[in-house]
Design a protein around this motif. Sequence first.
Motif, mmCIF file in Angstrom:
data_model
loop_
_atom_site.group_PDB
_atom_site.id
_atom_site.type_symbol
_atom_site.label_atom_id
_atom_site.label_comp_id
_atom_site.label_asym_id
_atom_site.label_seq_id
_atom_site.Cartn_x
_atom_site.Cartn_y
_atom_site.Cartn_z
ATOM 1 N N SER A 295 0.818 -1.215 0.000
ATOM 2 C CA SER A 295 0.000 0.000 0.000
ATOM 3 C C SER A 295 0.856 1.272 0.000
ATOM 4 C CB SER A 295 -0.927 0.006 1.223
ATOM 5 O OG SER A 295 -0.163 -0.047 2.434
ATOM 6 N N HIS A 297 3.497 1.680 -1.962
ATOM 7 C CA HIS A 297 4.192 1.825 -3.239
ATOM 8 C C HIS A 297 3.779 3.074 -4.010
ATOM 9 C CE1 HIS A 297 5.522 -2.668 -3.660
ATOM 10 N NE2 HIS A 297 6.071 -2.042 -2.632
ATOM 11 N N GLY A 298 2.476 3.354 -4.041
ATOM 12 C CA GLY A 298 2.005 4.521 -4.790
ATOM 13 C C GLY A 298 2.571 5.817 -4.243
ATOM 14 N N SER A 301 6.347 6.046 -4.865
ATOM 15 C CA SER A 301 6.610 6.340 -6.271
ATOM 16 C C SER A 301 6.418 7.823 -6.568
ATOM 17 C CB SER A 301 5.687 5.504 -7.168
ATOM 18 O OG SER A 301 5.879 5.826 -8.525
ATOM 19 N N GLN A 302 5.336 8.404 -6.015
ATOM 20 C CA GLN A 302 5.101 9.835 -6.205
ATOM 21 C C GLN A 302 6.194 10.668 -5.543
ATOM 22 O OE1 GLN A 302 1.153 10.744 -4.848
ATOM 23 N NE2 GLN A 302 0.149 9.579 -6.465
#
Length: 356
Positions: A295, A297-298, A301-302
């Motif tokens: 959860s 990762h998003g 990444s941002q």
Amino acid sequence: MTTSAVTGAHDVRMPDAGGRRQARVRALLPGLLLCVAVAAVATGLGREVPVIGGPVLAIVIGIVLSTLVPWARNESLTPGLVFASRPVLQTSIVVLGTGLSLQEVLRVGGASLPVMFGSLAVSLIGAQLIGRALGVSRDVRTLIGVGTGICGASAIAASTAVMKPRDSDVAYAIGTIFTFNIAAVLLFPPLGHLIGMSGHSFGLWSGTAVNDMSSVVAAAYSFGDGAGPYAIVVKLTRSLMIIPIVVVLAWATSRRTGVGVAERGALPWRKVVPAFLVGFVIAAALDTVGVIPHSWHGGLSQLGTFLITVALAGIGLSMRLRQLRQAGLRPLVLGGILWICVAGTSLGLQLVTGTI
């Protein structure tokens, strides 16, 4: 008396150390805050113009400001700009590593080897043959070949530590590499879309044909379609080639000069194996064993992408047009020919190996 003296010494030193840290932070803040502001604007604009993307816009905005706005060239900004373009960029690579498993890193890195070795051979051999034909000095053509074939300014820095070239030769090589870094960031993404490349094929192309890590990241993340993480792994795999190359250069230099490696100094292992590369592998290992929740990762990444945009803002703001002029004509011609040859070789090998 001794205890008092020691205590007193500690009382004097501790505030001094704290004062140095505060002075360091104050020196970094102006330039770093400007980079963050430029990155925020570029990120917002990038959402409106996704074909160009925030990272490229950050470089462009930075170049425009440094060229047209006098206060953007103030020397007080330099420490923060340098911090953004180096440690912040390296941190972004480590952060992005949290979204990749070691299996993926090994798979992508292994799959890139045929294209990577072919592109590297063209760069190193071409630099010597074409450079000699153009009358470019041995050290300059070697540095341009290593910088084009492996990892730009980082490879030049590591090679310089064992070759001991003249400062002017290093400046020529870095100026040349810098020129084609900017060209790659601006030209590669639209060319990739024009010829219908997928995210993976563009990641392989940029990872094997663009010089510096910053430019690889900018081009790949501007292209989109998942090219960014793929390009980073390919580029890091390619960067490892600096280890055998520096060893060979040290041996060749010692033979030519008659001075052994021991007398010239130890190999620059901190430059050859940068800390951020180790950090990237550790981050990927943590993701592999499940330490980093899926959860996250998003958000990570941002965060990594924004840090990249901050770093590229610093690079753009640091750019001076005189750097392009100082490279000279013949090294620029050599760098341009190599750049085209390496880019063409990478595309050709992708066609042959069926990866495009």
